[in-house]
Design an enzyme around this catalytic site. Structure first.
Site, PDB file in Angstrom:
ATOM      1  N   ASN A   1       0.781  -1.220  -0.081  1.00 34.18           N
ATOM      2  CA  ASN A   1      -0.020  -0.066  -0.036  1.00 34.18           C
ATOM      3  C   ASN A   1       0.910   1.179   0.121  1.00 34.18           C
ATOM      4  O   ASN A   1       1.428   1.581   1.012  1.00 34.18           O
ATOM      5  CB  ASN A   1      -0.681   0.148   1.376  1.00 34.18           C
ATOM      6  CG  ASN A   1      -1.700   1.165   1.292  1.00 34.18           C
ATOM      7  OD1 ASN A   1      -1.960   2.137   0.330  1.00 34.18           O
ATOM      8  ND2 ASN A   1      -2.468   1.436   2.493  1.00 34.18           N
ATOM      9  N   TRP A   2       0.893   1.697  -1.072  1.00 25.92           N
ATOM     10  CA  TRP A   2       2.134   2.833  -1.395  1.00 25.92           C
ATOM     11  C   TRP A   2       1.300   4.240  -0.645  1.00 25.92           C
ATOM     12  O   TRP A   2       2.076   5.350  -0.547  1.00 25.92           O
ATOM     13  CB  TRP A   2       2.153   3.012  -2.713  1.00 25.92           C
ATOM     14  CG  TRP A   2       2.968   2.151  -3.493  1.00 25.92           C
ATOM     15  CD1 TRP A   2       3.533   0.838  -3.154  1.00 25.92           C
ATOM     16  CD2 TRP A   2       3.618   2.315  -4.742  1.00 25.92           C
ATOM     17  NE1 TRP A   2       4.327   0.162  -3.968  1.00 25.92           N
ATOM     18  CE2 TRP A   2       4.318   1.033  -4.970  1.00 25.92           C
ATOM     19  CE3 TRP A   2       3.755   3.417  -5.672  1.00 25.92           C
ATOM     20  CZ2 TRP A   2       5.127   0.988  -6.076  1.00 25.92           C
ATOM     21  CZ3 TRP A   2       4.604   3.483  -6.862  1.00 25.92           C
ATOM     22  CH2 TRP A   2       5.317   1.782  -7.057  1.00 25.92           C
ATOM     23  N   LYS A   3      -0.007   4.069  -0.327  1.00 30.92           N
ATOM     24  CA  LYS A   3      -0.301   5.387   0.145  1.00 30.92           C
ATOM     25  C   LYS A   3      -0.253   6.598  -0.513  1.00 30.92           C
ATOM     26  O   LYS A   3      -0.139   6.625  -1.945  1.00 30.92           O
ATOM     27  CB  LYS A   3      -0.007   5.625   1.621  1.00 30.92           C
ATOM     28  CG  LYS A   3      -0.320   4.361   2.543  1.00 30.92           C
ATOM     29  CD  LYS A   3      -0.178   4.608   3.961  1.00 30.92           C
ATOM     30  CE  LYS A   3      -0.163   3.399   4.779  1.00 30.92           C
ATOM     31  NZ  LYS A   3      -0.156   3.320   6.156  1.00 30.92           N
TER      32      LYS A   3
ATOM     33  N   HIS B   1      -9.631   1.292   4.335  1.00 24.01           N
ATOM     34  CA  HIS B   1      -8.424   1.589   5.057  1.00 24.01           C
ATOM     35  C   HIS B   1      -8.642   2.526   6.248  1.00 24.01           C
ATOM     36  O   HIS B   1      -9.582   3.521   6.111  1.00 24.01           O
ATOM     37  CB  HIS B   1      -7.290   1.872   4.087  1.00 24.01           C
ATOM     38  CG  HIS B   1      -5.841   2.160   4.982  1.00 24.01           C
ATOM     39  ND1 HIS B   1      -5.700   3.091   5.796  1.00 24.01           N
ATOM     40  CD2 HIS B   1      -4.971   1.170   4.897  1.00 24.01           C
ATOM     41  CE1 HIS B   1      -4.456   2.600   6.223  1.00 24.01           C
ATOM     42  NE2 HIS B   1      -3.896   1.473   5.641  1.00 24.01           N
TER      43      HIS B   1
ATOM     44  N   GLU C   1      -7.057   4.758   7.404  1.00 27.14           N
ATOM     45  CA  GLU C   1      -6.931   6.361   7.317  1.00 27.14           C
ATOM     46  C   GLU C   1      -7.894   6.821   6.458  1.00 27.14           C
ATOM     47  O   GLU C   1      -8.286   8.027   6.502  1.00 27.14           O
ATOM     48  CB  GLU C   1      -5.433   6.418   6.502  1.00 27.14           C
ATOM     49  CG  GLU C   1      -4.290   6.086   7.164  1.00 27.14           C
ATOM     50  CD  GLU C   1      -3.159   5.451   6.532  1.00 27.14           C
ATOM     51  OE1 GLU C   1      -3.131   5.729   5.340  1.00 27.14           O
ATOM     52  OE2 GLU C   1      -2.334   4.896   7.316  1.00 27.14           O
TER      53      GLU C   1
ATOM     54  N   GLU D   1      -5.698  -5.128  10.296  1.00 29.50           N
ATOM     55  CA  GLU D   1      -4.750  -3.908  10.432  1.00 29.50           C
ATOM     56  C   GLU D   1      -5.161  -3.338  11.814  1.00 29.50           C
ATOM     57  O   GLU D   1      -6.065  -2.392  12.061  1.00 29.50           O
ATOM     58  CB  GLU D   1      -4.757  -2.965   9.301  1.00 29.50           C
ATOM     59  CG  GLU D   1      -4.421  -3.438   8.037  1.00 29.50           C
ATOM     60  CD  GLU D   1      -3.803  -2.425   6.972  1.00 29.50           C
ATOM     61  OE1 GLU D   1      -2.590  -2.861   6.648  1.00 29.50           O
ATOM     62  OE2 GLU D   1      -4.513  -1.539   6.852  1.00 29.50           O
TER      63      GLU D   1
ATOM     64  N   GLY E   1       2.081   2.218  10.801  1.00 27.33           N
ATOM     65  CA  GLY E   1       2.905   3.318  10.614  1.00 27.33           C
ATOM     66  C   GLY E   1       3.537   3.633  11.845  1.00 27.33           C
ATOM     67  O   GLY E   1       4.221   4.528  11.997  1.00 27.33           O
TER      68      GLY E   1
ATOM     69  N   SER F   1       2.987  -2.349  10.316  1.00 26.82           N
ATOM     70  CA  SER F   1       4.394  -2.322  10.618  1.00 26.82           C
ATOM     71  C   SER F   1       4.972  -3.889  10.117  1.00 26.82           C
ATOM     72  O   SER F   1       5.658  -4.143  11.089  1.00 26.82           O
ATOM     73  CB  SER F   1       4.684  -1.914  11.797  1.00 26.82           C
ATOM     74  OG  SER F   1       4.217  -0.390  12.206  1.00 26.82           O
TER      75      SER F   1
ATOM     76  N   GLY G   1       2.606  -1.176   4.248  1.00 30.51           N
ATOM     77  CA  GLY G   1       2.666   0.187   4.078  1.00 30.51           C
ATOM     78  C   GLY G   1       4.118   0.684   3.590  1.00 30.51           C
ATOM     79  O   GLY G   1       4.907   0.748   2.864  1.00 30.51           O
ATOM     80  N   GLY G   2       4.770   1.168   4.845  1.00 37.19           N
ATOM     81  CA  GLY G   2       6.138   1.747   4.840  1.00 37.19           C
ATOM     82  C   GLY G   2       7.161   0.981   4.115  1.00 37.19           C
ATOM     83  O   GLY G   2       7.798   1.335   3.170  1.00 37.19           O
TER      84      GLY G   2
HETATM   85  P1  PGA Z   1       2.455   0.262   7.469  1.00 35.75           P
HETATM   86  O1  PGA Z   1       1.070   0.445   6.997  1.00 35.75           O
HETATM   87  O2  PGA Z   1       3.060  -1.109   7.212  1.00 35.75           O
HETATM   88  O3  PGA Z   1       3.248   1.448   7.360  1.00 35.75           O
HETATM   89  O4  PGA Z   1       2.415   0.061   8.904  1.00 35.75           O
HETATM   90  C1  PGA Z   1       0.402  -0.610   6.680  1.00 35.75           C
HETATM   91  C2  PGA Z   1      -1.009  -0.051   5.982  1.00 35.75           C
HETATM   92  O5  PGA Z   1      -1.663   1.013   6.481  1.00 35.75           O
HETATM   93  O6  PGA Z   1      -1.604  -0.865   5.180  1.00 35.75           O
END
Ligand code: PGA
Length: 247
Positions: free
Chosen positions: A9-11, A94, A96, A166, A172, A212, A233-234
């Site tokens: 997930n590149w966000k 998601h 966010e 999640e 994050g 994470s 994500g990251g």
């Molecule tokens: P993260 O993000 O790996 O940076 O914690 C995961 C996500 O939001 O899908």
């Protein structure tokens, strides 16, 4: 046997030029026959990344979509637009989007139905926030989210949904759920699917863990019985992503 699925997930990261650089850094190492690999990229990078990934098994996903087919919804993107471009997956609900953009269990349900109708595979995100975990209600929260997301969806369609657990406090933050904590709730997710549709569906639905996940914890998380993959994500923005695919 459920096929593993690792999705990045590149966000809101990477311009189109930077996207090309990243794809070329990781695509050979991330290309796999054994694992479904998905890059969920910003809308403006979809066409570019689809093009860069030609000749690989890696699929492209969007990070959101609207539930209406078309119309006066300025700034929104429909399922059929994504489909026609060659997008295969879409991340829905998601945390966010729930926290900052008013996504609710109801809109997630509408979007999930429309994604399925259009042949897109929804990656539906669920997960508790920290106070819910501290109050000992994480299981109940996730159970309700799963039930609301799947409301009115047939068992045939449900098989094609990916559910991503999640925990919001792990996203994050560098704070990963332990593999036991992750397994515990991923099992709750699968048991909820079983309650709704029976074992034949719950045994094929794929459940991811996200929050994470990185090269050093992926192997242990992915060894858990009810964890079929990861939403990353990251670590999806670096060569490290390939170590997760290999794990
Ligand atoms: P993260 O993000 O790996 O940076 O914690 C995961 C996500 O939001 O899908």
């Amino acid at each position: 046997m459920r096929k593993r699925i690792i999705a990045g997930n590149w966000k809101m990261n990477k311009t189109p030029k930077q996207a090309i650089e990243l794809v070329n850094l990781i695509k050979d190492g991330a290309n796999s026959n054994d694992v479904d690999v998905v890059f969920c990229v910003p809308y403006v990078n979809l066409a570019t990344v689809i093009n860069e990934l030609k000749g690989t098994n890696i699929c492209v996903g969007a990070q959101n979509m609207h539930f209406e087919e078309s119309g006066a919804f300025t700034g929104e993107i429909s399922a059929s637009m994504l489909k026609e471009m060659g997008v295969k997956y879409v991340v829905l609900g998601h945390s966010e989007r729930r926290a900052y953009f008013g996504e609710t269990d109801e809109t997630v349900n509408l979007k999930t139905k429309v994604a399925l109708q259009n042949g897109l595979t929804p990656i539906v995100c669920i997960g508790e926030v920290l106070p819910e975990r501290e109050d000992g209600i994480a299981e109940e929260v996730v159970k309700i989210q799963v039930k609301k997301a799947l409301k009115g969806i047939s068992s045939e369609d449900a098989k094609n949904i990916v559910l991503a657990y999640e925990p919001v406090w792990a996203i994050g933050t560098g704070k990963t759920a332990t593999s036991e904590q992750a397994q515990e709730i991923c099992k709750v997710v699968r048991d909820t699917v079983k309650e709704l549709y029976g074992e034949s569906v719950s045994e094929v639905v794929r459940v991811q863990y996200g929050g994470s996940m990185n090269a050093s914890n992926a192997k242990e998380l992915l060894s858990m019985k009810d964890i079929d993959g990861g939403l990353i994500g990251g670590a999806s923005l670096k060569a490290e992503f390939n170590d997760i695919v290999n794990a």
